[in-house]
Scaffold this active site. Structure first.
Site, PDB file in Angstrom:
ATOM      1  N   LYS A 186      -2.490  -7.643   0.648  1.00 18.05           N
ATOM      2  CA  LYS A 186      -3.560  -6.656   0.465  1.00 18.05           C
ATOM      3  C   LYS A 186      -4.928  -7.330   0.463  1.00 18.05           C
ATOM      4  O   LYS A 186      -5.879  -6.847   1.106  1.00 18.05           O
ATOM      5  CB  LYS A 186      -3.336  -5.906  -0.853  1.00 18.05           C
ATOM      6  CG  LYS A 186      -2.119  -4.990  -0.836  1.00 18.05           C
ATOM      7  CD  LYS A 186      -1.891  -4.348  -2.198  1.00 18.05           C
ATOM      8  CE  LYS A 186      -0.693  -3.404  -2.154  1.00 18.05           C
ATOM      9  NZ  LYS A 186      -0.406  -2.787  -3.460  1.00 18.05           N
ATOM     10  N   SER A 191       0.421   1.899  -6.261  1.00 17.50           N
ATOM     11  CA  SER A 191      -0.635   0.885  -6.301  1.00 17.50           C
ATOM     12  C   SER A 191      -2.013   1.477  -5.982  1.00 17.50           C
ATOM     13  O   SER A 191      -3.035   0.818  -6.201  1.00 17.50           O
ATOM     14  CB  SER A 191      -0.320  -0.249  -5.326  1.00 17.50           C
ATOM     15  OG  SER A 191      -0.283   0.235  -3.987  1.00 17.50           O
TER      16      SER A 191
END
Length: 796
Positions: A694, A651
Site C-alpha cells: 500500500k 482497511s
C-alpha cells in the site's frame, strides 16, 4: 498539533547486515532440510509412532512451507528402522479363474518365487512329452491297447467263424465290418452277386442279418472295453506325470515349506498338471525353442503375478502418490483384445499405491485426492476395513467394467494427508468420519520467529540449495538480503516467512541472471536485488497499467491541494500470484435526513462482509463520540470511487471516517496524504494487511508525478513492526521527500489530514469550538435542528 509518530528512515526496514549472527560452514548439515515447525514436527512424530488404528496424520499448511519435504525426510529415516513388509502375488484360482488368489511371501521372495516358477515351466517343457516317449510308458500303453484289441479281435473271430460256416466272408477295414457271399470258398464280386437268382440273394441277406445280430451280441461290451482302456491309459498317464514331475517339485517344496501360501499353490499346480498336462504338454510337434506357444500357455496358467516385493531389510515403504486416481490408488485390471473380445486374467492385475505402501506410509495431497470421483469414499472404506479390494468404482452405477474379483489383501498403512487449512476445516465440517481416521493434525506455521538461530538455519537451507542445484556460491550479503526478503514476505520485521521455497527459487533465478550478465563467480547482494527487480518486472503489467491510468487521469487520484469529503485510501490488488498496492479515492457526502450512513459498495453488492462491517462501525463511532446529548439526524453516503470489482477488508475504515468527518465539518483534507487502517467503535486505529504494498503504491504515483511536494502515508502504529518497504521508499524518507506517520487514534489522523486540532473533551463533556470534533458536534446540532423543524412542519 498531532502527536502522531513520524517514522525515521531507520525504523522503516529491517537491515540484517547490522545484526550479528553466525553463518554455517560451506558444507551445510544434512539436517538442514526445513526451517522451524517444531509443533508440526512433534505432531508428525507422534502420529507416525502411534500404532493404533485411526491415527493417520493430516499435515495442514500452505504450499511452499516445506510440508512434503519434512514428511518425506522424517519417514525416510523412520522407515529404515522398521520391518520390511511381506511380498504379495496373485495366482490363478484353478477351480474358479474369475477369483484369483492372493499369495503372501516373505520380503524379497516375490521375484525369487517368480523365477522358480519360470524354471519349473522350462523343466516341464523339457520333461514333456519326453516322459511319454520313454520305452516303459510305451510298453505299458501298448499292453493296454493290445488287451483292448485282443478282446475286440476275439469277438470278431467268433463272428467270422460263424460266417464261414454260413458261406459268408467277413471283411475288416477302418470304416467297419462288411460281409460278402462265398462261392467255392471264394468271395464273389458284385457283378457275380447280381447274376445270382433272387432266392440266392434273399438267402444271403437273411444270413447277413443273422451274422449282424451275432456281431452286435459279440461287441455289446465294446464301449465298456473302450472305457476301461481309456481309464487305464489315464491312470498310466497320471502315474507317468507324477513320476515325471515329482523331482521337479522336490526342491520347491523344500524351499517353500515354511511359506504356507506357496506350499498350497505348488500342490494346486501339481493337481492341475494331472488334468492339463496331456492337453497342454503332449503334442505331436517336436519341442522347438522357437515355438513359444506351449510355454506362453503355461506362463498364463502358472506364473505368479508379483504385485509388490520390497528388498530385504529395506524397511517400511514410503510412497508418494502424485496422481491419486481410483486406479492408481487401489489398482486396476487391464484387458487385451482377442479376436475383438476383451479378455483378462490374473496376470493383468496391476498394483496401486496402497499395495506398494502396505506395511508402511502413503503420502497423498488432499486437494488432488478430493478431485477424483469415488477416491475419498474408497480410501475411507479401505482404512475402516483394513483391506485392499480391487474393484471397479463404476459397477455401482451399472457399468460393469471388470470381469475378475481378486482376493482381498490385508491393509496396514499409515496415511499422511497433506492439505491446506481450508480443506482441513471443510472435511471436519462435511465428513463426520474424518476425525475418526485422521486424529493427528500437524499444523504448519505460516511464519517463524526471527532469531540468530533461525537465521543461521535459514542460511544453512540456502547453502544446501546451492550445493544441491550446483549454482554459484552465496556471499554473506546475498544471504542477508534473502533474509530481508523473507521478512517482507512474512510482513513482519521479527518473523521469517515459512514459505522457504520462495527464497530457494530466487537462487536459481539469480544464477541464470549471473550467467547472462556479468559472469560473476559468486552471488552477491546486488544480484539478489536484480533478481527481485526482474521478477517484479515480469509480473508487473497490471501494476504499470493502473499507474498509467492514474497518470493520465483515467483514474482520478489527487496528490495536490485539498478537498472536502475526499481522502486517498490505500488498497492492495491481487492478480494471479502477484499483488500490488494502488491508491483509491474515498469520498463522503453528508446532508440532513434520517437514513444514516449508506455504504454505496454494499448497496450495489460490491462490498463484502468485512468491508460492510467496517462501514457500520462508523455509525457506532459517530454515535459514541458526537451524539451523547442529542440523536443524530443525518444521511451520509460513502463510496470508494472507480472501483468496479468486489471489495473486502476493513482497511479503508479510517479513511472513510476521515472523509465523513471532513464532509460533515466542511474542513478540507490535504490530498498529499494517503491513509489506511481499521478502526473500532471508540476510534482506536487497528492494524491492516499488505502495508508495504500500500505504501509503495502511493509512493510510485507521487514519484511519477514529480510534483516536488512532500507526500505522506498514514498507517496504524501497530503496523510499524510490519514495515519492510523497498529501499527507494526508505531513501525518500531519509531525504524528507516522503513521510510515513503512525497513528493510534482517529484524532491523530484527522489532525494530520486537516492541519487543525482534533480537540479533547473538557470536564463538562464539550470540545473546543475551533477543533475538528467541536465543529462536528456543532454541525450535527444544526442538522438535528433542521430535522426537528421539518418534523414540526409535517406534524403540527
Amino acid at each position: 498539533m498531532s502527536d502522531a509518530l513520524k517514522l525515521p528512515a531507520e525504523a522503516l526496514r529491517l537491515t540484517i547486515a547490522s545484526i550479528d549472527f553466525d553463518l554455517p560452514g560451506e558444507a551445510p548439515p544434512d539436517q538442514a532440510t526445513i526451517l522451524g515447525q517444531k509443533r508440526a514436527r512433534s505432531a508428525l512424530q507422534f502420529g507416525t509412532a502411534m500404532p493404533n488404528p485411526g491415527y493417520n496424520v493430516f499435515v495442514m499448511g500452505e504450499p511452499g512451507t516445506g510440508r512434503l519435504t519434512m514428511v518425506t525426510n522424517h519417514l525416510e529415516v523412520l522407515s529404515k528402522q522398521q520391518e520390511t513388509p511381506p511380498a504379495y502375488a496373485y495366482v490363478d484360482n484353478f477351480s474358479n479363474p474369475r477369483e484369483p488368489v492372493a499369495i503372501r511371501l516373505p520380503p524379497a521372495m516375490g521375484q525369487v518365487f517368480h523365477q522358480d516358477i519360470e524354471t519349473l515351466i522350462d523343466n516341464l517343457l523339457a520333461t514333456f512329452p519326453a516322459a511319454f516317449e520313454s520305452p516303459s510308458y510305451q510298453q505299458k500303453k501298448t499292453a493296454i491297447e493290445r488287451s483292448f484289441n485282443q478282446r475286440y479281435n476275439n469277438a470278431i473271430d467268433l463272428v467270422e467263424k460263424q460266417a464261414a460256416e454260413m458261406h459268408v466272408a467277413l471283411f475288416r477295414d477302418s470304416d467297419g465290418i462288411t460281409f460278402a457271399p462265398l462261392q467255392d470258398n471264394k468271395p464273389i464280386m458284385e457283378e457275380q452277386f447280381n447274376q445270382l437268382t433272387q432266392e440266392e440273394r434273399d438267402a444271403f441277406h437273411a444270413r447277413v442279418e443273422k451274422l449282424e445280430e451275432l456281431l452286435g451280441d459279440a461287441l455289446l461290451e465294446l464301449p465298456q472295453w473302450r472305457r476301461e482302456m481309456m481309464d487305464n491309459l489315464k491312470k498310466l498317464g497320471n502315474s507317468t506325470i507324477r513320476q515325471a514331475i515329482q523331482p521337479l517339485f522336490r526342491d520347491l517344496h523344500e524351499r517353500y515349506r515354511d511359506v504356507p501360501d506357496v506350499a498350497a499353490y505348488l500342490e494346486e499346480i501339481k493337481n492341475n498338471l494331472l488334468r492339463t498336462a496331456v492337453e497342454t504338454l503332449l503334442t505331436s510337434q517336436p519341442v522347438d525353442t522357437h515355438d513359444s506357444g506351449r510355454r506362453q500357455l503355461l506362463v498364463e496358467q502358472y506364473l505368479p503375478n508379483i504385485l509388490v516385493d520390497c528388498k530385504k531389510a529395506s524397511g517400511a515403504p514410503v510412497i508418494y502418490e502424485p496422481h491419486p486416481t481410483y486406479q492408481n490408488l487401489f489398482g486396476r485390471i487391464e484387458y487385451s483384445s482377442d479376436q475383438g473380445t476383451l479378455v483378462t486374467s490374473y496376470r493383468r492385475i496391476c498394483p496401486g499405491s496402497l499395495h506398494r505402501a502396505n506395511g508402511g506410509y502413503l503420502i497423498l495431497e488432499a486437494e488432488k485426492l478430493l478431485t477424483y470421483p469415488f477416491v475419498w469414499e474408497g480410501l475411507k472404506r479401505a482404512l475402516k476395513s483394513h483391506r485392499i479390494e480391487i474393484e471397479s468404482p463404476y459397477s455401482e452405477l451399472g457399468i460393469n467394467t471388470i470381469t475378475l474379483k481378486p482376493q482381498v489383501i490385508d491393509l496396514e498403512v499409515k496415511i499422511i494427508l497433506v492439505g491446506s487449512r481450508e480443506i482441513y476445516y471443510l472435511l471436519q465440517e462435511m465428513d463426520n468420519e474424518f476425525n475418526e481416521m485422521f486424529r493427528i493434525l500437524a499444523d504448519f506455521d505460516t511464519y517463524i520467529q526471527r532469531s540468530p538461530e533461525t537465521m543461521r538455519q535459514f542460511a544453512a537451507l540456502m547453502l544446501r540449495q546451492v550445493a544441491k542445484a550446483d549454482t554459484r556460491p552465496l556471499q554473506r550479503g546475498a544471504i542477508e538480503r534473502l533474509i530481508e526478503h523473507s521478512c517482507r514476505l512474512a510482513e513482519h520485521q521479527q518473523r521469517l516467512s515459512a514459505r522457504i521455497n520462495d527464497c530457494l527459487e530466487i537462487i536459481g533465478e539469480v544464477d541464470l541472471l549471473c550467467s547472462q550478465s556479468d559472469q560473476s563467480e559468486n552471488i552477491e547482494k546486488r544480484h539478489i536485488e536484480q533478481a527481485l527487480a526482474a521478477r517484479e518486472q515480469r509480473n508487473g503489467r497490471m501494476a504499470r497499467q493502473v499507474l498509467e491510468q492514474m497518470l493520465d487521469d483515467t483514474i482520478l487520484i489527487d496528490t495536490e491541494g485539498s478537498a472536502i469529503g475526499k481522502v486517498n485510501g490505500l488498497t492492495v490488488i491481487e492478480v494471479g500470484g502477484s499483488s500490488f498496492g494502488a491508491p483509491a479515492c474515498i469520498t463522503a457526502t453528508v446532508y440532513p435526513g434520517s437514513r444514516g450512513i449508506v455504504d454505496i459498495e454494499r448497496e450495489v453488492e460490491l462490498g463484502q462482509a468485512i468491508h460492510s462491517k467496517g462501514v457500520m462501525i462508523l455509525t457506532g463511532y459517530l454515535g459514541h463520540r458526537y451524539a451523547q446529548q442529542f440523536p443524530p439526524a443525518i444521511s451520509a453516503s460513502i463510496a470508494i470511487e472507480q472501483s468496479y470489482g468486489y471489495i473486502d477488508g476493513d482497511s479503508a475504515a479510517l479513511g472513510e471516517l476521515c472523509a465523513l468527518i471532513s464532509a460533515l465539518t466542511r474542513i478540507p483534507i490535504q490530498q498529499t496524504f494517503a491513509v489506511t487502517g481499521s478502526i473500532n467503535q471508540y476510534g482506536d486505529v487497528q492494524a491492516v494487511g499488505g502495508i508495504n504494498e500500500k505504501i509503495e503504491g502511493f509512493f510510485h504515483l507521487c514519484q511519477a508525478r514529480q510534483s516536488g511536494l512532500e507526500h505522506a502515508v498514514i498507517i496504524p502504529k501497530s503496523n510499524v513492526r510490519n514495515l519492510m518497504p523497498k529501499q527507494e521508499v526508505v531513501d525518500a524518507v531519509a531525504q524528507c521527500t516522503f513521510s510515513i506517520y503512525a497513528v493510534q487514534h482517529v484524532d491523530q489522523a484527522l489532525e494530520l489530514l486537516t492541519g487543525q486540532p482534533a480537540g479533547s473533551v473538557d470536564q463538562d463533556g464539550n470540545y473546543p469550538e475551533n477543533s475538528v470534533n467541536g465543529k462536528a458536534i456543532s454541525r450535527l446540532q444544526e442538522i438535528a435542528v433542521i430535522a426537528t423543524e421539518k418534523e414540526d412542519r409535517e406534524h403540527p
